[in-house]
Write a protein that holds these residues in place. Structure first.
Motif, PDB file in Angstrom:
ATOM      1  N   ALA A  91       0.843  -1.204   0.000  1.00  0.00           N
ATOM      2  CA  ALA A  91       0.000   0.000   0.000  1.00  0.00           C
ATOM      3  C   ALA A  91       0.877   1.253   0.000  1.00  0.00           C
ATOM      4  O   ALA A  91       0.613   2.217  -0.727  1.00  0.00           O
ATOM      5  CB  ALA A  91      -0.913  -0.007   1.218  1.00  0.00           C
ATOM      6  N   SER A  92       1.932   1.228   0.790  1.00  0.00           N
ATOM      7  CA  SER A  92       2.831   2.370   0.862  1.00  0.00           C
ATOM      8  C   SER A  92       3.485   2.654  -0.478  1.00  0.00           C
ATOM      9  O   SER A  92       3.574   3.800  -0.923  1.00  0.00           O
ATOM     10  CB  SER A  92       3.907   2.111   1.924  1.00  0.00           C
ATOM     11  OG  SER A  92       4.820   3.179   1.999  1.00  0.00           O
ATOM     12  N   LEU A  93       3.930   1.595  -1.146  1.00  0.00           N
ATOM     13  CA  LEU A  93       4.614   1.787  -2.422  1.00  0.00           C
ATOM     14  C   LEU A  93       3.652   2.223  -3.520  1.00  0.00           C
ATOM     15  O   LEU A  93       4.013   3.004  -4.399  1.00  0.00           O
ATOM     16  CB  LEU A  93       5.343   0.498  -2.817  1.00  0.00           C
ATOM     17  CG  LEU A  93       6.537   0.176  -1.921  1.00  0.00           C
ATOM     18  CD1 LEU A  93       7.138  -1.156  -2.293  1.00  0.00           C
ATOM     19  CD2 LEU A  93       7.590   1.271  -2.022  1.00  0.00           C
ATOM     20  N   GLN A  94       2.418   1.724  -3.481  1.00  0.00           N
ATOM     21  CA  GLN A  94       1.426   2.171  -4.461  1.00  0.00           C
ATOM     22  C   GLN A  94       1.219   3.679  -4.344  1.00  0.00           C
ATOM     23  O   GLN A  94       1.185   4.398  -5.348  1.00  0.00           O
ATOM     24  CB  GLN A  94       0.099   1.435  -4.247  1.00  0.00           C
ATOM     25  CG  GLN A  94       0.125  -0.045  -4.597  1.00  0.00           C
ATOM     26  CD  GLN A  94       0.028  -0.303  -6.101  1.00  0.00           C
ATOM     27  OE1 GLN A  94       0.265   0.575  -6.907  1.00  0.00           O
ATOM     28  NE2 GLN A  94      -0.326  -1.515  -6.466  1.00  0.00           N
ATOM     29  N   GLU A 109       6.029  -4.156  11.688  1.00  0.00           N
ATOM     30  CA  GLU A 109       6.237  -2.883  12.377  1.00  0.00           C
ATOM     31  C   GLU A 109       6.928  -1.880  11.467  1.00  0.00           C
ATOM     32  O   GLU A 109       6.537  -0.714  11.379  1.00  0.00           O
ATOM     33  CB  GLU A 109       7.075  -3.104  13.641  1.00  0.00           C
ATOM     34  CG  GLU A 109       7.349  -1.843  14.434  1.00  0.00           C
ATOM     35  CD  GLU A 109       8.213  -2.098  15.651  1.00  0.00           C
ATOM     36  OE1 GLU A 109       8.435  -1.159  16.438  1.00  0.00           O
ATOM     37  OE2 GLU A 109       8.665  -3.256  15.823  1.00  0.00           O
ATOM     38  N   ALA A 110       7.979  -2.332  10.772  1.00  0.00           N
ATOM     39  CA  ALA A 110       8.696  -1.443   9.863  1.00  0.00           C
ATOM     40  C   ALA A 110       7.817  -1.042   8.678  1.00  0.00           C
ATOM     41  O   ALA A 110       7.860   0.098   8.218  1.00  0.00           O
ATOM     42  CB  ALA A 110       9.972  -2.120   9.371  1.00  0.00           C
ATOM     43  N   GLN A 111       7.026  -1.982   8.176  1.00  0.00           N
ATOM     44  CA  GLN A 111       6.128  -1.675   7.070  1.00  0.00           C
ATOM     45  C   GLN A 111       5.089  -0.626   7.473  1.00  0.00           C
ATOM     46  O   GLN A 111       4.791   0.301   6.711  1.00  0.00           O
ATOM     47  CB  GLN A 111       5.409  -2.940   6.608  1.00  0.00           C
ATOM     48  CG  GLN A 111       6.292  -3.982   5.964  1.00  0.00           C
ATOM     49  CD  GLN A 111       5.504  -5.193   5.514  1.00  0.00           C
ATOM     50  OE1 GLN A 111       4.379  -5.075   5.041  1.00  0.00           O
ATOM     51  NE2 GLN A 111       6.080  -6.374   5.674  1.00  0.00           N
ATOM     52  N   LEU A 112       4.530  -0.764   8.661  1.00  0.00           N
ATOM     53  CA  LEU A 112       3.525   0.192   9.127  1.00  0.00           C
ATOM     54  C   LEU A 112       4.134   1.574   9.353  1.00  0.00           C
ATOM     55  O   LEU A 112       3.506   2.596   9.047  1.00  0.00           O
ATOM     56  CB  LEU A 112       2.869  -0.310  10.414  1.00  0.00           C
ATOM     57  CG  LEU A 112       1.838  -1.417  10.236  1.00  0.00           C
ATOM     58  CD1 LEU A 112       1.443  -2.001  11.593  1.00  0.00           C
ATOM     59  CD2 LEU A 112       0.604  -0.879   9.511  1.00  0.00           C
ATOM     60  N   SER A 162       4.340   7.118   7.796  1.00  0.00           N
ATOM     61  CA  SER A 162       5.164   8.252   7.405  1.00  0.00           C
ATOM     62  C   SER A 162       4.751   8.763   6.034  1.00  0.00           C
ATOM     63  O   SER A 162       4.644   9.979   5.808  1.00  0.00           O
ATOM     64  CB  SER A 162       6.635   7.840   7.400  1.00  0.00           C
ATOM     65  OG  SER A 162       7.459   8.909   6.988  1.00  0.00           O
ATOM     66  N   GLY A 163       4.475   7.835   5.139  1.00  0.00           N
ATOM     67  CA  GLY A 163       4.064   8.232   3.793  1.00  0.00           C
ATOM     68  C   GLY A 163       2.744   8.968   3.775  1.00  0.00           C
ATOM     69  O   GLY A 163       2.558   9.917   3.006  1.00  0.00           O
TER      70      GLY A 163
END
Length: 317
Positions: free
Chosen positions: A156-159, A210-213, A218-219
């Motif tokens: 989701a972040s990368l999209q 955790e790192a992904q969230l 942040s994004g």
């Protein structure tokens, strides 16, 4: 000058590698605007400053050039220099992060396996306020939070990151590695890669939840800040400001997510340094092109090589 902060996801996509692999993740985003054709022999306009950094490693019978690229650029970004053209033309073979940018073998199954989760949708991981922010950001690119809900946080972040980048006028077809790939293909000389697209996707997909969230949150906070930050980052790269790049990419990423810094930069630089040592043990001339973030900072590819006793020299006009 204090630069505005932007999340690790932008730094990873633009300069810390993962360029080809991650840019394959969002075909729907990239399809919103036609990508310009890159002519293999096209001359890239020269920048106003000294140009992007170029380094060389030599021994008695080997010459290896190290050049950093940005994986997505605006069509009018100037970055060509005589020294880069000369080094490129002298090479017997070309090395990139990925040998074939168009090879998507294994990508879709990997996304299906590691990018989707019906058991832990985003709505079960984010607060109601964060889901509202996600919906607002998603709607600017023709999507909704409900459509993104089944995605793992990294995807989701990368999209959203890729959408923001394209909205800012940055496209993959103008990226330095795309241009150099086309030139290399036109020479008919061997093209080789340090990694594959599935490997690159796996690096970020295998980070802790955790790192992904943290990356996604942040994004979301910085969704509207992309263009000004990216312009500053590309200016630092195209004028050879390596310290500026380290501040914008490596130092910020390390402070924001030590795990992502290790996964995306340090460990890959170590693996590449091992491969470059093997190349150096052979003979001939190679032009090595990787994301510019790998060539800045205390854990850079040059630093990894020097720790192994390999002398790296920056080439200046």
């Amino acid at each position: 000058m204090r630069f505005p902060r932007l999340s690790s996801r932008f730094r990873a996509i633009l300069m810390a590698g993962t360029g080809a692999g991650l840019l394959l993740l969002a075909p729907s985003v990239q399809a919103q605007a036609p990508a310009p054709t890159v002519e293999p022999a096209a001359v890239v306009a020269a920048p106003a400053g000294s140009g992007p950094g170029l380094w060389v490693v030599r021994d008695a019978d080997s010459t290896l050039y190290l050049f950093g690229t940005v994986h997505v650029l605006k069509p009018d970004t100037a970055w060509g220099t005589r020294r880069v053209d000369q080094a490129f033309a002298s090479a017997d073979e070309y090395w990139f992060e990925i040998a074939d940018l168009n090879n998507q073998d294994g990508v879709v199954p990997l996304i299906q396996a590691k990018g989707l989760s019906s058991q832990r949708p985003l709505s079960s991981l984010l607060t109601a306020e964060e889901m509202a922010d996600l919906d607002l950001a998603a709607r600017t690119v023709g999507s909704t939070a409900a459509q993104l809900d089944p995605l793992r946080p990294w995807l989701a972040s990368l999209q959203l990151a890729l959408a923001s980048i394209q909205k800012a006028g940055y496209v993959a077809a103008n990226g330095g590695d795309q241009v150099l790939h086309a030139r290399a293909a036109a020479t008919g000389k061997p093209i080789k890669g340090f990694e594959t697209a599935p490997q690159q996707i796996g690096f970020i997909a295998d980070m802790s939840e955790e790192a992904q969230l943290a990356m996604l949150r942040s994004g979301l906070k910085e969704f509207d800040q992309a263009e000004a930050f990216l312009d500053r980052m590309v200016t630092a790269w195209s004028t050879g400001d390596v310290d500026g790049l380290d501040s914008l990419i490596g130092q910020e990423m390390k402070a924001e997510s030590p795990e992502m810094y290790a996964v995306m930069l340090t460990r890959r630089n170590q693996a590449w340094a091992d491969q470059i040592q093997t190349l150096l043990a052979g003979s001939g001339t190679a032009f090595i092109s990787v994301g510019a973030g790998h060539l800045a900072g205390v854990d850079s590819l040059q630093a990894q090589l020097e720790q192994r006793g390999v002398r790296v020299e920056r080439i200046r006009d």
